[in-house]
Design an enzyme around this catalytic site. Structure first.
Site, short mmCIF file in Angstrom:
data_model
loop_
_atom_site.label_atom_id
_atom_site.label_comp_id
_atom_site.label_asym_id
_atom_site.label_seq_id
_atom_site.Cartn_x
_atom_site.Cartn_y
_atom_site.Cartn_z
N CYS A 95 0.79 -1.25 0.00
CA CYS A 95 0.00 0.00 0.00
C CYS A 95 0.82 1.29 0.00
CB CYS A 95 -0.92 0.00 1.22
SG CYS A 95 -1.99 -1.43 1.36
N HIS A 151 -3.09 6.50 4.24
CA HIS A 151 -2.01 5.54 4.48
C HIS A 151 -0.63 6.03 4.06
CE1 HIS A 151 -0.96 0.98 4.83
NE2 HIS A 151 -0.57 1.70 5.88
#
Length: 525
Positions: A95, A151
């Site tokens: 990610c 994130h």
């Protein structure tokens, strides 16, 4: 008479000012299409195209209909098949590094994000000194909005998306959470952390608890588009950059029951839930397109779709026929689903497949320079402006691509074949060290009946070479047949390693415990 004419002129000008102010500050129910341009039935063109970038989370190569999946994705299929499909396009295997490359235009070896993802309680974020994609687009005159998963670090306020170039942020800070409760549970040094994580800018939205995130994102996207539509001043419409990094289809596997009905025949439980999640996301993408059309923006919009890494096969994803999965440097971890769709593309490239070598770091220069027309002077980028290559089918300016070099935790001074790395140069791909996913297995779709043999496991082997153009499934290992190619690519990796910055991977801290912060995952420094 002259006095009357002047008075009438003043009244007219005053009226125009009042009407314009009403439009600029009007709520979303008042849009240009409602009344201001009702006699033209036409929304004014922005000076630069609107840009909508949709990022799926953990979507596998074999998880879209146009790649032959059993999962129904009619919206993505239609957009991809009517645009330019990117079939030689790469992202990072996890990610945060993918998001970091997208927003910085830099390889992760140059941002310190080369090892793992950003942990929930880790004092780490995309370095503040690095200019970001939304910052540069804002400089080019764009309104910039983000709806979805961040994130990229939140341990201090400066790291938050609304402080990294986005005018507004709606979504969550961490890497994963419950789709309904928006709670992220985490363990640090055997201590259990649990916190709420859903925000509008710096305001926690506790009122949306128990509502599925995809539906919330869709509503917010409608609101952003309505409000942008309303803020038209006279005949000028500001270009819009909308970044939509969906939570879907990352674990936990959760979706409203109505989306499971088409997949009752799938016996594998994880695959069934995952399929429903994917279809739900596909429908949400369709709603974005519908809203852009309703607002009159669609004909002036460039829409880009990408996944952030390969599918996680243990959580329902599938990358068949590619080797490996999420968190690995095999093709299944890094070759992405991606396309670009726009009515601004020349007619002869719509409906085509691009085999141009492309990396997720290329989007910053492509959007900022190629589309927005802003100079890249002073930016040290690893990405390339691909706009002409995409819209005119010209040769890609990219001939090689560094997948990663991850020396953590030892950080030796010199590169060695024991370090986990991968590089693509022309047709060749070289992997070293421990590429992940064991030795990179091939995982057919569940219930397919396809049987495959696992790769041969050779103790001590730390170099793999493939002709990735001829062999995208990485079945024929060629390092012993082409030692000269191995040496050349090892030399390139060593040069990249010399240019890298140290891995930024600090220990997690108990100071991040949401119990100390009103049960929220919020900045703690």
């Amino acid at each position: 008479m002259a006095h009357f004419n002047r008075t009438a002129l003043y009244v007219l000008l005053f009226g125009l000012v009042i009407v314009s102010c009403m439009i600029y500050w009007s709520p979303s129910r008042y849009t240009m299409n409602d009344w201001y341009f009702s006699w033209w039935k036409e929304v004014p063109k922005p000076e630069k195209p609107h840009i909508v970038f949709i990022l799926a989370d953990d979507l596998g190569f074999n998880d879209v209909g146009y790649h032959g999946s059993e999962i129904q994705t009619p919206t993505l299929d239609n957009l991809a098949q009517g645009g330019v499909r990117l079939e030689n396009y790469y992202v990072q295997p996890i990610c945060s590094p993918s998001r970091g490359q997208l927003l910085s235009g830099k390889y992760q070896i140059h941002t310190g994000l080369q090892h793992s993802f950003i942990l929930a309680a880790q004092p780490r974020c995309l370095p503040m000194e690095i200019p970001t994609l939304p910052e540069k687009l804002r400089e080019a005159g764009y309104a910039t909005h983000m709806v979805g998963k961040w994130h990229l670090g939140f341990y201090k306020k400066e790291c938050l998306p609304q402080n990294r170039g986005f005018d507004t942020f709606y979504g969550y800070h961490t890497g994963a959470e419950d789709y309904f409760t928006h709670v992220q549970n985490w363990t640090v040094y055997d201590k259990f952390f649990s916190g709420y994580d859903f925000w509008e800018n710096e305001i926690p939205l506790r009122s949306v608890k128990d509502r599925y995130s995809v539906f919330l994102f869709s509503e917010q996207i409608n609101k952003v588009i309505d409000q942008h539509n309303a803020k038209m001043f006279f005949f000028s419409l500001q270009p819009l950059f909308l970044y939509v990094p969906f939570q879907s289809v990352h674990k936990p596997l959760q979706v409203p029951d109505e989306y499971l009905k088409p997949y009752e025949s799938i016996r594998d439980y994880n695959r069934k839930i995952y399929a429903g999640m994917t279809s739900c996301m596909d429908k949400a993408v369709g709603k974005i397109v519908d809203k852009l059309k309703e607002a009159g923006f669609w004909k002036d919009t460039i829409l880009i779709f990408s996944t952030d890494n390969g599918g996680q096969v243990m959580e329902g994803g599938n990358n068949w026929p590619l080797r490996g999965w999420k968190a690995s440097l095999w093709e299944g971890g890094v070759r992405a689903v991606g396309f670009i769709h726009s009515e601004l593309l020349p007619q002869d490239v719509r409906g085509t497949i691009s085999k141009q070598l492309m990396d997720i770091s290329d989007w910053l220069p492509t959007l900022v320079h190629g589309i927005a027309g802003l100079s890249l002077h002073g930016l040290e980028l690893d990405g390339f402006d691909m706009w002409d290559a995409l819209r005119f089918s010209k040769e890609s300016p990219r001939s090689e691509l560094l997948h990663n070099i991850d020396p953590w935790p030892d950080e030796p001074l010199e590169f060695s074949r024991d370090i986990t790395s991968a590089i693509r140069v022309g047709d060749w791909k070289l992997l070293t060290g421990s590429p992940g996913a064991n030795d990179g297995e091939w995982v057919p779709p569940p219930d397919s009946g396809i049987s495959v043999s696992p790769p041969s496991r050779l103790p001590g082997k730390n170099v793999w070479l493939f002709n990735i153009t001829a062999d995208p499934s990485e079945k024929v290992e060629l390092s012993s047949q082409h030692p000269e190619v191995v040496d050349q690519l090892i030399e390139k990796l060593a040069m990249y390693y010399k240019s890298s910055v140290p891995s930024n991977f600090p220990n997690q801290t108990l100071s991040a415990d949401p119990a100390l912060h009103n049960d929220l995952w919020e900045p703690w420094q």
